[in-house]
Design an enzyme around this catalytic site. Structure first.
Site, mmCIF file in Angstrom:
data_model
loop_
_atom_site.group_PDB
_atom_site.id
_atom_site.type_symbol
_atom_site.label_atom_id
_atom_site.label_comp_id
_atom_site.label_asym_id
_atom_site.label_seq_id
_atom_site.Cartn_x
_atom_site.Cartn_y
_atom_site.Cartn_z
ATOM 1 N N CYS A 192 0.946 -1.101 0.067
ATOM 2 C CA CYS A 192 -0.067 -0.060 0.039
ATOM 3 C C CYS A 192 0.899 1.475 -0.035
ATOM 4 O O CYS A 192 0.432 2.185 -0.425
ATOM 5 C CB CYS A 192 -1.029 0.052 1.079
ATOM 6 S SG CYS A 192 -0.245 -0.271 2.922
ATOM 7 N N HIS A 231 -1.988 1.118 7.261
ATOM 8 C CA HIS A 231 -2.333 1.248 5.670
ATOM 9 C C HIS A 231 -2.496 2.458 5.197
ATOM 10 O O HIS A 231 -3.338 3.519 5.705
ATOM 11 C CB HIS A 231 -3.814 0.763 5.668
ATOM 12 C CG HIS A 231 -4.305 0.327 4.422
ATOM 13 N ND1 HIS A 231 -3.499 -0.376 3.468
ATOM 14 C CD2 HIS A 231 -5.403 0.714 3.682
ATOM 15 C CE1 HIS A 231 -4.458 -0.223 2.323
ATOM 16 N NE2 HIS A 231 -5.384 0.558 2.582
#
Length: 814
Positions: free
Chosen positions: A462, A729
């Site tokens: 990510c 994230h």
């Protein structure tokens, strides 16, 4: 953070960020952390290693860098005023920097000597974190057997020397410790010396059989305990050699003969045991622990026969093997380190992971693979029978025969019957050789919006997905990375970036995870770090590697502090003390406070200005909300550039840093005056003691100012993207048009199709609700509860990690 009490003590592994504590609680923890260390008296240096990246002004010190300070200076500083910050000397360049004690781990002198021999900073950090390997190295003896990996082959050797190979200690007082190894067997002739280094003989061996290596380049073989006779497995059960991890074996279970794969081999008291994953246990992860004398290796069974479960070990013909293992291996796709693979453990039960090591285990000539699994379904952390082959989290490591590994079909051309099948059938997307401009306005919406759009995430990617989408989807400010002439070794990286990521993104609106994995594999090789293809990284680490070390593009920022030498960097980390009057600051205020506190100026207007927000790690944030400044005015941050008197608008001649903090003036903008306004402003008794700085004004502006014909131009940068992070994230916001509502939100792992055999679904959504909060008064915004904010606006205002600004004017020349 636990500090060692003596040179022989072992420092604990670094703790994670302090979570869910008030800012005052964290400050108290950090201050007490520093104060708890009570070193012994003596005039010597104390050594530390950084466990997190540390940007400092224009410099960048990655995690794994070593530093030191004088013990007496340390004791004197904490006695006068205990603080969470330490002034240390960086071992790599001798510069003095201020570092938060939270990211420092102390090193005993002996450990520091062993670590300082490791020149690659990332490998040094991995070695420090993998304390078992370091402890084994520090206890190694001359004459001990080791394994050395050279050109993807493993050779045996003997330690002949342990110590320094420098004539004098380093400036820091460290004496790097190297291991002198004599290669043996097939390794003879593959060394570089005969035990002599720089004219000094440290040991004797045959020509080209000697090597000097740091501890992380060796695999140490545990010496047998004294008085313990070498024990061998029952030859009647397993033949001439014991069972190895990855072997297919046969065994009895409840009077039924079964097959399975050996997952681990270990000794329990005086009995060798084998941990087996049976083929017949269904889809559940069921392991059986069986004595070694109760198993039979597959190759000891007749190759033309298969065991009948009802008849036991009777030789009944079932099927003939039509192909040898070599034939199968030659027909399977080529696998190498960093290949993403699938391993079938038994019927209906498989695991996926990344190959971290390929080679032959001792007494086993079959080619084996050490795999880091995507889930906790392994049996080790990369160590097997006392030898470290690679490093991964516990229960993530697995050793299997290389022929048992198959390429992960999620990264091959496959078809799906799911609703997403038509979009996902191009997973193994080919390169797009035609170049395309960035997407803007309605075109950006038409191409990028929707499910299965953007860059597909996989296995901790990510940070890279969000950074690449931000930099290339809707702007061309860094397109020079795609077209700058590069050296042949680095051209492949540039081709992947341009033809397999940026062009597909701009033309089709989708980039397959396999394309990004190709780039991650290349970065792993170029960055000399074994975890770029599997582990989570920070965006700045990725950007620094690809911009500086691989593509070699010109640094984005040129900074100068006072009269010091000009410094260059690619990202700027905002450092500042907590400002009580800044409850909900905007980016403009943060940049000005940071530049003023560090006495920094921009030497030239940057084409791209990448800013990291003031936060420690992924958890602690200095401000609960930060307002994006859609334009960043850098006029007053430029060195030797004409500036405007903030009172009357004439050309300024004096700057006052004290007035910047004066609450009587505006809370935004540095404070500079023309001569007359400066005299008037500082006639007040509270400002008479202010120290002024004379500004350098170009002669043409001085003449124009006297004639009243010149006005100072304003230099402003435009916000084009924001990277945000929450619970490890990364996602991104990209501005695709001129209006305040023209924002899109990208998440490379927004949804998932299937379980283990599935894939992530990247998604791009429009988020016009952001404009509502950008126009909201600061006091009202401060009162907003994050959970009550509409859509994804909370992520932009509360979780910002990195802001990206551009100068379209300067981008034409860079």
């Amino acid at each position: 953070m636990a500090f060692p009490q003596s040179e022989t003590g072992t420092a604990s592994a670094p703790a994670g960020p302090v979570a869910e504590r008030s800012e005052q609680d964290q400050r108290n923890v950090k201050m007490s952390t520093v104060a708890m260390y009570q070193p012994s008296r003596g005039d010597k240096n104390m050594y530390y290693i950084l466990t997190a990246n540390h940007p400092y002004g224009s410099k960048f010190f990655p995690a794994g860098s070593m530093c030191y300070l004088n013990e007496q200076s340390y004791l004197r500083s904490i006695r006068l005023s205990p603080t969470r910050f330490l002034r240390v000397v960086m071992e790599q360049d001798g510069s003095v920097v201020t570092v938060d004690a939270e990211i420092l781990q102390p090193l005993p002198d002996k450990m520091a000597d062993y670590l300082s021999a490791i020149s690659n900073i990332h490998e040094r950090l991995n070695c420090f974190l993998n304390r078992h390997v370091l402890d084994v190295a520090m206890n190694a003896k001359q004459g001990q057997q080791v394994f050395v990996e050279l050109d993807h082959q493993t050779f045996s050797g003997t330690i002949c020397y342990i110590g320094k190979v420098h004539r004098s200690p380093l400036p820091s007082g460290l004496c790097p410790v190297y291991f002198g190894v004599e290669l043996q067997g097939d390794g003879e002739g593959k060394g570089h010396c005969d035990g002599t280094y720089n004219g000094t003989e440290y040991f004797k061996c045959k020509k080209d059989c000697g090597l000097f290596l740091p501890c992380n380049k060796l695999q140490f073989v545990s010496a047998p305990e004294k008085g313990m006779a070498k024990q061998e497995a029952n030859p009647d059960a397993v033949g001439a050699s014991p069972v190895k991890v990855g072997d297919t074996i046969g065994f009895y279970l409840d009077d039924a003969f079964m097959r399975g794969i050996a997952m681990d081999v270990f000794k329990e008291e005086n009995t060798w045991m084998v941990k087996v994953c049976p083929e017949e246990e269904g889809s559940e992860d069921v392991f059986r622990v069986i004595p070694m004398d109760s198993v039979v290796k597959e190759e000891l069974l007749s190759p033309g026969f298969e065991v009948d479960a009802d008849a036991g070990l009777q030789d009944q013909p079932k099927r003939k093997r039509s192909e040898s293992a070599e034939d199968l291996e030659s027909k399977s796709p080529a696998l190498d380190v960093n290949s993403v693979v699938r391993i079938n453990l038994d019927k209906g039960n498989s695991v996926t992971g990344t190959i971290c090591w390929i080679g032959c285990l001792p007494e086993n000539r079959q080619k084996m693979a050490g795999v880091e699994l995507d889930e906790d379904k392994g049996v080790s952390d990369g160590e097997l029978q006392g030898v470290r082959y690679f490093t991964c989290p516990p229960k993530r490591g697995l050793f299997v025969r290389l022929e048992s590994c198959q390429p992960d079909m999620r990264f091959q051309s496959i078809s799906h019957t799911s609703p997403e099948s038509t979009e996902f059938s191009g997973l193994d997307a080919p390169a797009v050789l035609s170049n395309s401009p960035p997407l803007r306005d309605d075109v950006a919406v038409n191409v990028l919006e929707g499910r299965m759009k953007g860059i597909q995430g996989h296995c901790n990617s990510c940070y890279m997905d969000a950074a690449l989408f931000s930099l290339f989807s809707c702007t061309s400010v860094l397109d020079s990375m795609l077209f700058k002439p590069s050296l042949p070794p680095d051209g492949h990286v540039q081709n992947i970036l341009r033809d397999k990521i940026v062009n597909p993104l701009r033309q089709k609106g989708f980039v397959a995870a396999s394309n990004v994995m190709d780039l991650r594999h290349q970065l792993t090789e170029k960055g000399e770090c074994s975890s770029f293809a599997t582990s989570e990284k920070d965006p700045e680490e990725f950007l620094n590697l690809i911009m500086h070390h691989i593509l070699g593009i010109e640094p984005l920022l040129k900074l100068q502090s006072g009269r010091l030498k000009e410094q260059e960097c690619y990202c700027y980390q905002i450092f500042m003390d907590k400002q009580e009057d800044l409850v909900v600051p905007n980016v403009q205020q943060l940049v000005e406070h940071s530049f003023l506190s560090s006495d920094l100026k921009l030497v030239e207007i940057p084409s791209c200005f990448i800013l990291q927000m003031p936060r420690f790690g992924k958890e602690y944030k200095m401000f609960s909300k930060i307002i994006p400044s859609l334009e960043l005015d850098i006029t007053d941050l430029l060195l030797d550039s004409p500036r405007e008197c903030f009172v009357c608008g004439a050309v300024a001649t004096q700057e006052c840093s004290a007035c910047f903090k004066d609450k009587m003036f505006a809370d935004t903008g540095l404070k500079q005056y023309c001569d007359s306004c400066c005299t008037q402003a500082h006639s007040h008794y509270q400002r008479k003691a202010h120290q002024l700085t004379k500004l350098h004004i170009p002669e043409e502006f001085c003449r124009g100012s006297r004639l009243g014909s010149f006005r100072v131009p304003r230099e402003k940068l435009e916000l084009f993207a924001v990277l945000c992070i929450e619970t490890s994230h990364y996602v991104s916001f990209v501005k695709y048009g001129p209006e305040k509502e023209n924002w899109m939100f990208f998440d490379s792992m927004a949804d998932r199709h299937g379980d283990e055999d599935g894939f992530n679904i990247p998604t791009v959504t429009l988020c016009p609700e952001v404009a509502k909060y950008l126009e909201m008064p600061v006091a009202t915004l401060a009162m907003q509860q994050p959970r009550d904010m509409e859509g994804v606006a909370k992520r932009l205002f509360c979780d910002a990690y990195m802001y990206m600004y551009q100068s379209k004017k300067m981008a034409l020349y860079k």
